[in-house]
Design a protein around this motif. Structure first.
Motif, PDB file in Angstrom:
ATOM      1  N   SER A 131       0.938  -1.428  -0.223  1.00 46.10           N
ATOM      2  CA  SER A 131       0.340   0.507   0.284  1.00 46.10           C
ATOM      3  C   SER A 131       0.846   0.674  -0.940  1.00 46.10           C
ATOM      4  CB  SER A 131      -0.844   0.354   0.789  1.00 46.10           C
ATOM      5  OG  SER A 131      -1.720  -0.708   0.956  1.00 46.10           O
ATOM      6  N   VAL A 132       1.282   1.358   0.551  1.00 41.67           N
ATOM      7  CA  VAL A 132       2.803   2.245   0.988  1.00 41.67           C
ATOM      8  C   VAL A 132       3.450   3.241  -0.221  1.00 41.67           C
ATOM      9  CG1 VAL A 132       5.151   3.536   1.707  1.00 41.67           C
ATOM     10  CG2 VAL A 132       3.408   2.277   3.490  1.00 41.67           C
ATOM     11  N   THR A 133       3.865   2.085  -1.420  1.00 38.14           N
ATOM     12  CA  THR A 133       4.418   1.621  -2.385  1.00 38.14           C
ATOM     13  C   THR A 133       3.387   2.399  -3.354  1.00 38.14           C
ATOM     14  OG1 THR A 133       6.112   0.117  -2.072  1.00 38.14           O
ATOM     15  CG2 THR A 133       5.501   0.923  -4.490  1.00 38.14           C
ATOM     16  N   LEU A 134       2.311   2.009  -3.803  1.00 36.81           N
ATOM     17  CA  LEU A 134       1.007   2.754  -4.359  1.00 36.81           C
ATOM     18  C   LEU A 134       1.292   3.540  -4.045  1.00 36.81           C
ATOM     19  CD1 LEU A 134      -0.855   1.110  -6.711  1.00 36.81           C
ATOM     20  CD2 LEU A 134      -2.252   0.400  -4.565  1.00 36.81           C
ATOM     21  N   TYR A 135       0.186   4.446  -3.506  1.00 37.07           N
ATOM     22  CA  TYR A 135      -0.042   5.555  -2.725  1.00 37.07           C
ATOM     23  C   TYR A 135       1.204   6.275  -3.004  1.00 37.07           C
ATOM     24  CZ  TYR A 135      -4.090   3.180  -0.641  1.00 37.07           C
ATOM     25  OH  TYR A 135      -4.627   2.362  -0.131  1.00 37.07           O
ATOM     26  N   ARG A 136       2.358   6.233  -2.401  1.00 38.98           N
ATOM     27  CA  ARG A 136       3.340   7.286  -2.663  1.00 38.98           C
ATOM     28  C   ARG A 136       3.422   7.475  -4.089  1.00 38.98           C
ATOM     29  NH1 ARG A 136       7.248   5.665   2.042  1.00 38.98           N
ATOM     30  NH2 ARG A 136       6.957   7.287   3.158  1.00 38.98           N
TER      31      ARG A 136
END
Length: 645
Positions: free
Chosen positions: A411-416
């Protein structure tokens, strides 16, 4: 080399290329974006296939519109994979591969053009626009419904070769299964009318230039003419209309936070959306999981979009006789994208969404796959150049897709990544804050939601997350203020009432906390967490019977609620029902093996029974989970002192 051999080679290459791009998803995590409510925190799904699950899947629920077959598909995965994301991701990849193969076989059967059909299938398999539908586990509904979409088209082509009731029934069956997977298949009957025009050429006396010799009669062999085409579509359109109606009814069963947008703005933004999708088709770059809906639209953007759509429409009409595939592909794109283009909205609707293009882009692929060869022939360009360009475009799509699939690993990679390629993306900003909260990064969560509210100040979820992060830092008064702001924006926000109740309970204000929990349960009587939390406050006040009643209600709603099992066990143990308490603690540990408090409570039961060895085992297990569990350390010390006596 025979034609069947060529088809086999094409199929093998399609499978290998698609796996080369998507096999990496086996190492991806679940995403915070709906994977929790759809899969790993959904107790209906996680219990696997069952009669109870079947009933729930076919009912209207609070999560999403009606798509029972998608739920059953996820339940089947849960039966084998539980909460392991690899199985769900690989299942999506496999279905996508089957979809690409079906695209190839359907168009090859309809057109008898092997290489154009192979090209359209390769574009479908590898174009980066389809990453979202494949790499996001929750988008099972897109890939699964498309599987039945293409299966419906395949059996429909077989039916048109020799129309009969026996061959018509599979068309109805696959359409029904597709509608049960996702109601977007309501546009499929209209697409079947398009392929009747081209490439099946079933319409009589339309003056379309025949492009294939010795073409079999498609539906007119029995003398019905165009009447057969009309009569055979009636059941299909009735099924589609029924699915739309059921979907509308089911959408009223779950709450959604929707902005009030004037119809004129929706229409203008939809026109821009149509143009932006075409840009994504031609120049696949800057993909994001969410493209924010604009607060206003530029007249210039509207004018350019209208001009583009008008020019293409006039062009395909101009060449309707000599190049009928153009109008079929163009109308395929316009019609199938219309239900999700933004005229009708639910929730925080995006400007565009990559997943919405999964089926509509097939229309654009048709225009490219059959149009480019004709252009090359008209310009007397060598066929070898066309082959090289086609191979290069497929390779480019594969490389870009493989790179972009990596952004979906967590999720962090996707959102960033989404924040890097879009502007003013308040929706993704607060969702990033939620991920930070779940990772116990409370300062980052608070800051991310603060940024979100600067972009768009009316996001109740952001205030809720900020409140939760403040509670974790023992700043209860500030947290309560944030919860109240969230409720001002969304008066039926049940999670906030529950969180507000917990903050008030922590502030030693039990009566106020009870009022908030009761308000949450008034809005949603099946909110298991509120029942559990209300039970805890009542237990603290010595109202044991009421507390037990709410714990049991929580477990009736969600039998897999480990915390409720543990809390019920505590109250049962307190009134002397040791054996029942033992069962509740054991069930809590079965559901949540890393539940330290449940291990300690089970150890206490063994201790009071005089079984010190098993009690010690449970206390040690609790300390392995939480090395600083004070009660476990204290009780272990007591056991050691008893053994010395």
């Amino acid at each position: 080399m025979t034609r069947n051999t060529k088809k086999m080679i094409v199929s093998i290459v399609l499978v290998m290329l698609t796996m080369c791009v998507y096999l990496q998803v086996r190492g991806h995590e679940f995403l915070q974006l709906d994977d929790d409510t759809y899969i790993y925190e959904n107790h209906h799904v996680q219990r696997g296939l069952s009669l109870e699950g079947l009933k729930w899947a076919f009912s209207f629920n609070e999560i999403a519109y009606w798509h029972p077959l998608t739920w059953l598909s996820l339940m089947l995965d849960a039966q084998f994979f539980g909460k392991n994301p690899a199985g769900y991701h690989l299942e999506n990849m496999i279905i996508h591969i089957l979809n690409a193969l079906l695209v190839f076989f359907v168009f090859e059967r309809m057109t008898k053009s092997l290489w154009s059909s192979a090209f359209i299938a390769a574009l479908f398999a590898l174009h980066p626009i389809n990453i979202e539908s494949v790499a996001w586990a929750t988008e099972r509904k897109s890939v699964l419904s498309t599987l039945f979409w293409m299966a419906t088209m395949f059996v429909y082509v077989l039916y048109t070769e020799r129309p009969s009731v026996k061959r018509y029934l599979p068309v109805l069956l696959f359409l029904i299964m597709g509608l049960l997977s996702k109601p977007v298949l309501a546009t499929l009957p209209a697409v079947l009318c398009l392929v009747d025009f081209w490439p099946l050429e079933r319409f009589a006396s339309l003056g379309v230039k025949q492009r294939r010799k010795n073409k079999p009669s498609r539906g007119n062999a029995h003398g019905y003419g165009n009447r057969l085409l009309f009569y055979e579509k009636i059941p299909l359109f009735l099924l589609s209309a029924s699915a739309v109606f059921i979907s509308f009814l089911s959408s009223r069963a779950f709450p959604s936070f929707t902005r009030s947008i004037p119809l004129a703005q929706k229409i203008s933004t939809s026109l821009i959306g149509y143009a932006l999708y075409i840009k994504k088709f031609l120049w696949p770059d800057s993909f994001a999981v969410y493209y924010p809906y604009p607060s206003s639209v530029s007249p210039l953007h509207i004018a350019v979009s209208v001009a583009l759509l008008a020019v293409i429409t006039v062009f395909v009409i101009r060449y309707v006789r000599s190049a009928p595939y153009l109008i079929t592909g163009w109308l395929w794109y316009l019609i199938t994208l219309f239900p999700v283009i933004g005229i009708v909205q639910a929730g925080l609707w995006p400007l565009i969404a990559d997943r919405f293009a999964y089926v509509p882009f097939i229309g654009l692929f048709v225009m490219a796959s059959w149009g480019l060869p004709q252009v090359f022939r008209a310009w007397s360009i060598k066929r070898e150049i066309l082959v090289v360009m086609a191979a290069a475009s497929i390779l480019a799509c594969a490389v870009i897709a493989r790179i972009n699939v990596r952004y979906w690993k967590d999720s962090v990679t996707l959102y960033r990544h989404a924040l890097a390629v879009t502007d003013n993306n308040a929706e993704i900003q607060w969702r990033l804050g939620l991920v930070f909260l779940q990772l116990d990064k409370y300062d980052e969560a608070y800051a991310a939601c603060g940024q979100s509210l600067k972009m768009y100040p009316y996001i109740p979820q952001a205030y809720n997350i900020m409140g939760l992060s403040l509670v974790k830092r023992n700043r209860y008064d500030e947290a309560i203020a944030h919860y109240k702001k969230a409720l001002q924006m969304k008066a039926d926000y049940v999670e906030v009432y529950d969180n507000l109740g917990s903050a008030l309970a922590d502030r030693n204000m039990p009566d106020e906390a009870i009022r908030q929990y009761n308000e949450a349960l008034r809005i949603d009587p099946d909110f298991a967490k509120a029942h559990n939390n209300l039970g805890s406050v009542l237990a603290e006040l010595g109202r044991t019977d009421e507390a037990i009643g709410h714990y049991k209600k929580a477990l009736a709603i969600n039998p897999d609620y480990a915390e409720a099992h543990n809390n019920l066990g505590v109250e049962l143990e307190g009134i002397g029902k040791i054996d029942e308490a033992f069962r509740e603690y054991s069930e809590a540990i079965r559901l949540k093996p890393d539940y330290a408090d449940a291990h300690v409570n089970l150890g206490n039961v063994y201790f009071h029974k005089g079984d010190y060895a098993r009690a010690e085992e449970q206390y040690r297990q609790a300390l392995l989970i939480n090395a600083h569990h004070a009660v476990a350390e204290q009780n272990l010390a007591i056991i050691r002192s008893l053994r010395k006596q």
